[in-house]
Design a protein around this motif. Sequence first.
Motif, PDB file in Angstrom:
ATOM      1  N   LEU A 143       2.399  13.005   1.914  1.00  0.00           N
ATOM      2  CA  LEU A 143       3.585  13.420   1.163  1.00  0.00           C
ATOM      3  C   LEU A 143       3.790  12.518  -0.061  1.00  0.00           C
ATOM      4  O   LEU A 143       4.183  12.992  -1.128  1.00  0.00           O
ATOM      5  CB  LEU A 143       4.826  13.421   2.057  1.00  0.00           C
ATOM      6  N   VAL A 144       3.498  11.247   0.089  1.00  0.00           N
ATOM      7  CA  VAL A 144       3.573  10.330  -1.060  1.00  0.00           C
ATOM      8  C   VAL A 144       2.590  10.797  -2.132  1.00  0.00           C
ATOM      9  O   VAL A 144       2.941  10.901  -3.313  1.00  0.00           O
ATOM     10  CB  VAL A 144       3.269   8.873  -0.644  1.00  0.00           C
ATOM     11  N   GLN A 145       1.372  11.122  -1.708  1.00  0.00           N
ATOM     12  CA  GLN A 145       0.357  11.591  -2.660  1.00  0.00           C
ATOM     13  C   GLN A 145       0.734  12.944  -3.257  1.00  0.00           C
ATOM     14  O   GLN A 145       0.479  13.198  -4.429  1.00  0.00           O
ATOM     15  CB  GLN A 145      -1.005  11.656  -1.975  1.00  0.00           C
ATOM     16  N   HIS A 146       1.349  13.795  -2.459  1.00  0.00           N
ATOM     17  CA  HIS A 146       1.783  15.098  -2.963  1.00  0.00           C
ATOM     18  C   HIS A 146       2.785  14.937  -4.110  1.00  0.00           C
ATOM     19  O   HIS A 146       2.676  15.603  -5.142  1.00  0.00           O
ATOM     20  CB  HIS A 146       2.407  15.917  -1.829  1.00  0.00           C
ATOM     21  N   HIS A 147       3.752  14.043  -3.926  1.00  0.00           N
ATOM     22  CA  HIS A 147       4.804  13.867  -4.932  1.00  0.00           C
ATOM     23  C   HIS A 147       4.373  13.019  -6.127  1.00  0.00           C
ATOM     24  O   HIS A 147       4.781  13.279  -7.262  1.00  0.00           O
ATOM     25  CB  HIS A 147       6.049  13.252  -4.310  1.00  0.00           C
ATOM     26  N   PHE A 148       3.563  11.996  -5.885  1.00  0.00           N
ATOM     27  CA  PHE A 148       3.267  11.027  -6.949  1.00  0.00           C
ATOM     28  C   PHE A 148       1.789  10.940  -7.325  1.00  0.00           C
ATOM     29  O   PHE A 148       1.442  10.220  -8.245  1.00  0.00           O
ATOM     30  CB  PHE A 148       3.790   9.638  -6.547  1.00  0.00           C
ATOM     31  N   LYS A 149       0.950  11.629  -6.602  1.00  0.00           N
ATOM     32  CA  LYS A 149      -0.504  11.675  -6.837  1.00  0.00           C
ATOM     33  C   LYS A 149      -1.186  10.335  -6.588  1.00  0.00           C
ATOM     34  O   LYS A 149      -2.033  10.232  -5.728  1.00  0.00           O
ATOM     35  CB  LYS A 149      -0.851  12.164  -8.243  1.00  0.00           C
ATOM     36  N   THR A 150      -0.841   9.322  -7.364  1.00  0.00           N
ATOM     37  CA  THR A 150      -1.502   8.021  -7.266  1.00  0.00           C
ATOM     38  C   THR A 150      -0.453   6.912  -7.234  1.00  0.00           C
ATOM     39  O   THR A 150       0.739   7.155  -7.453  1.00  0.00           O
ATOM     40  CB  THR A 150      -2.406   7.777  -8.496  1.00  0.00           C
TER      41      THR A 150
ATOM     42  N   THR B 278       4.819  10.810   5.533  1.00  0.00           N
ATOM     43  CA  THR B 278       3.377  10.613   5.635  1.00  0.00           C
ATOM     44  C   THR B 278       2.809  10.167   4.290  1.00  0.00           C
ATOM     45  O   THR B 278       3.409  10.411   3.241  1.00  0.00           O
ATOM     46  CB  THR B 278       2.666  11.915   6.049  1.00  0.00           C
ATOM     47  N   VAL B 279       1.632   9.550   4.334  1.00  0.00           N
ATOM     48  CA  VAL B 279       0.953   9.159   3.099  1.00  0.00           C
ATOM     49  C   VAL B 279       0.636  10.401   2.273  1.00  0.00           C
ATOM     50  O   VAL B 279       0.730  10.382   1.043  1.00  0.00           O
ATOM     51  CB  VAL B 279      -0.339   8.366   3.402  1.00  0.00           C
TER      52      VAL B 279
ATOM     53  N   SER C  91       0.836  -1.201   0.000  1.00  0.00           N
ATOM     54  CA  SER C  91       0.000   0.000   0.000  1.00  0.00           C
ATOM     55  C   SER C  91       0.873   1.254   0.000  1.00  0.00           C
ATOM     56  O   SER C  91       2.059   1.206   0.327  1.00  0.00           O
ATOM     57  CB  SER C  91      -0.902   0.008   1.234  1.00  0.00           C
ATOM     58  N   MET C  92       0.264   2.365  -0.317  1.00  0.00           N
ATOM     59  CA  MET C  92       0.984   3.641  -0.261  1.00  0.00           C
ATOM     60  C   MET C  92       1.385   3.946   1.180  1.00  0.00           C
ATOM     61  O   MET C  92       2.426   4.538   1.419  1.00  0.00           O
ATOM     62  CB  MET C  92       0.143   4.761  -0.864  1.00  0.00           C
TER      63      MET C  92
END
Length: 195
Positions: free
Chosen positions: A48-55, A45-46, A34-35
């Motif tokens: 930050l993952v979404q901020h950099h890679f979106k999905t 944080t999750v 999972s992310m």
Amino acid sequence: MTDPRARGNDLTAKARIRNAALDLYAEYGEDRVSMRTVADEAGVTVGLVQHHFKTKDGLRAAVEQLVVDYFLLAIETASPTGTPAQIAANRDEAVRDMLETHPAVVNYIRRTVLDPQSQGRLLERLVDLTRTEISKLRNNRIASTRRPESTQVIGLLVRQLGQLFLQPMIDEMWDYLAAGDTLHSDKPVLSVTVT
């Protein structure tokens, strides 16, 4: 060879996330990670993952690009001098050394390319890289222009990746045969030659 992952504590959060994803995907497969797991492994944080890679698709694309970068760096470190056959051998050796040094890259490629359910484009990216490199060699009169470029691309990828995909099967066959044969305790490494 410089490692495209970079080293040390100066890695950006984005690079740490991508690196963690490569390691986790290589070990467990993308569909089992999972992310949140990637975020935990990278120490972020999750969000930050979404901020950099979106999905998750964006994260996969970054991991695939990292794998392609490993190949590109290996090729760039190979000696560009000698006969065309020597230059090809130098490139093959550089890729082989890179794969031996980076087991996460090997495991990721095996999981991604051999999985019919994979949503990734890694194989396409490797084909595009190989086509670009073959084209450069042809333009510089190092690679033959008598054979179709597509034949050269496929031959090169089979030569460089053949052992990667076949070695686990070969190891299993040696283990099976060695169970009844005490004279051959050392497993030879598969040698693939495609002309």
